[in-house]
Scaffold this motif. Structure first.
Motif, short mmCIF file in Angstrom:
data_model
loop_
_atom_site.label_atom_id
_atom_site.label_comp_id
_atom_site.label_asym_id
_atom_site.label_seq_id
_atom_site.Cartn_x
_atom_site.Cartn_y
_atom_site.Cartn_z
N LEU A 1 55.10 67.88 43.15
CA LEU A 1 54.42 67.96 44.45
C LEU A 1 55.43 68.28 45.54
N VAL A 2 55.05 69.18 46.44
CA VAL A 2 55.84 69.45 47.64
C VAL A 2 55.05 68.96 48.85
N ALA A 3 55.70 68.20 49.72
CA ALA A 3 55.09 67.74 50.97
C ALA A 3 55.92 68.30 52.12
N GLY A 4 55.31 69.12 52.95
CA GLY A 4 56.01 69.75 54.07
C GLY A 4 55.68 69.07 55.37
N ILE A 5 56.72 68.68 56.12
CA ILE A 5 56.53 67.99 57.40
C ILE A 5 57.41 68.67 58.44
N GLY A 6 56.77 69.46 59.30
CA GLY A 6 57.49 70.16 60.36
C GLY A 6 56.57 70.30 61.55
N THR A 7 56.24 71.54 61.92
CA THR A 7 55.24 71.75 62.97
C THR A 7 53.92 71.14 62.56
N GLY A 8 53.61 71.16 61.27
CA GLY A 8 52.40 70.55 60.73
C GLY A 8 52.71 69.77 59.48
N SER B 1 44.16 62.35 62.13
CA SER B 1 44.38 63.08 60.89
C SER B 1 45.81 62.85 60.42
N THR B 2 46.07 63.21 59.19
CA THR B 2 47.41 63.06 58.63
C THR B 2 48.44 63.82 59.44
N GLU B 3 48.11 65.06 59.84
CA GLU B 3 49.06 65.88 60.58
C GLU B 3 49.37 65.32 61.96
N MET B 4 48.44 64.56 62.54
CA MET B 4 48.67 64.02 63.87
C MET B 4 49.73 62.91 63.86
N LEU B 5 50.08 62.42 62.68
CA LEU B 5 51.16 61.44 62.56
C LEU B 5 52.39 62.06 61.90
N PHE B 6 52.18 62.74 60.79
CA PHE B 6 53.30 63.27 60.01
C PHE B 6 53.56 64.74 60.37
N SER B 7 54.16 64.91 61.54
CA SER B 7 54.55 66.22 62.06
C SER B 7 55.50 65.97 63.23
N VAL C 1 56.56 62.48 68.09
CA VAL C 1 56.62 62.35 69.55
C VAL C 1 55.52 61.43 70.05
N GLN C 2 54.30 61.60 69.53
CA GLN C 2 53.18 60.77 69.97
C GLN C 2 53.39 59.32 69.56
N GLY D 1 46.70 68.25 55.73
CA GLY D 1 46.96 67.86 57.11
C GLY D 1 45.70 67.59 57.90
N ARG D 2 44.59 68.20 57.49
CA ARG D 2 43.32 68.00 58.19
C ARG D 2 42.62 66.71 57.77
#
Length: 316
Positions: free
Chosen positions: A135-142, A184-190, A195-196, A159-160
């Motif tokens: 598994l690859v998990a990408g955490i950057g802009t999204g 959503s997942t992306e709203m935390l892990f990005s 920042v938030q 992410g959605r």
């Protein structure tokens, strides 16, 4: 570049697009990175890259994009760029019959896994490899994931999705009702999520995830340190959920600028403590799962190159 077969490989993220050429026996060459804010569309980036002097004729292409791909059509999640395989082929001036692949950027990283060398990755925790899944998990802009099994690659748009209960409960304990702001997942892990979280935890504004990480490295007693360490703990909980869902016995690979910034720091210890917490069968599976960090930000280009070369009939 005098070779019989040349393809274009690219990785279009939310902030930057990386493009390169690839050929059998030579690999990836002529890698360039473009700031997306300087262009109106992905096709404009492609046209600019192809305009360089001595550019060779292409026999195929594959572009990885940070967004959903359906039947060759793409729409970047964090940028209003959309198109399809035909528009990309036209921008590249590909000859009739040449194949253009459009894949998700995390899928490209999965395609890159078999060819990653030690200099492109680091070990977060060795674990014990087993089975055929990774598994690859990408955490950057999204945020997103992609799974691989014995050479087959699956795309996703995680992410959605909503945060898993274990992650949300921990977040609620930290923030009370403010946890509901992370829908959503992306709203935390990005990057934006870090920042938030910093603002919600400390009441202080931050300009970027990079700035938060830099402040933490400079002062481990700073408010930014609390944010990074708590975020790392939350990521460990998220990784446990991903382990249960995908059973990545061949390893879970983290990628992206935010993942690298946090997991390359002392906060890695908080992540590992959270991920390896004992508890039932899941705790046992996590104890065996190898964890790695993809350190090469252009690894996705290599994955796209493998797809393009294979589609053009070259051995990879």
């Amino acid at each position: 570049m005098a070779v019989e077969l040349t393809v274009l490989a690219g990785d279009a993220g939310g902030s930057r697009t990386r493009l390169a050429l690839a050929a059998p026996g030579i690999g990836v060459t002529a890698l360039q990175s473009f700031a997306n804010d300087s262009f109106a569309s992905l096709e404009d980036v492609l046209t600019s890259y192809c305009a360089q002097p001595g550019f060779p004729p292409l026999q195929g292409a594959c572009l990885a994009v940070a967004g959903p791909v359906r039947d060759g059509q793409f729409h970047l999640t964090n940028r209003n760029w959309q198109g399809d395989a035909d528009s990309v082929s036209a921008a590249l001036g590909l000859p009739p019959g040449a194949r253009t692949g459009i894949i998700n950027d995390l899928a490209a990283l999965c395609h890159a896994l078999p060819a990653l060398i030690p200099g492109q990755q680091s070990c977060l925790r060795p674990g014990r490899s087993g089975g055929g899944q990774a598994l690859v998990a990408g955490i950057g802009t999204g945020f997103n994931v992609s799974a691989a099994r014995n050479g087959a690659v699956l795309e996703a748009e995680l992410g959605r999705a909503s945060l898993p209960q274990a992650v949300f409960c921990r977040l609620q304990g930290l923030l009370d009702h403010a946890a509901e702001g992370f829908a959503s997942t992306e709203m935390l892990f990005s990057g934006a999520g870090l920042v938030q979280l910093h603002q919600a935890l400390t009441g202080s504004a931050a300009s970027s995830a990079e700035g938060i990480s830099t402040a933490y490295l400079a002062n481990p007693e700073s408010p930014e340190a609390r944010t990074v360490c708590e975020w790392a703990h939350l990521l460990g909980l998220m990784a446990r959920e991903l382990t249960a869902a995908y059973l990545p016995g061949q390893g879970m690979f983290f990628a992206g600028s935010v993942a690298r910034g946090v997991l390359n720091s002392r906060a890695r210890a908080h992540f590992l403590e959270s991920y390896t917490a004992p508890g039932g069968q899941l705790g046992t599976v996590c104890a065996d799962t190898p964890l790695r960090l993809i350190t090469d930000d252009a690894a996705g280009v290599g994955g796209a190159a493998r797809v393009a070369l294979a589609a053009a009939g070259a051995a990879v």
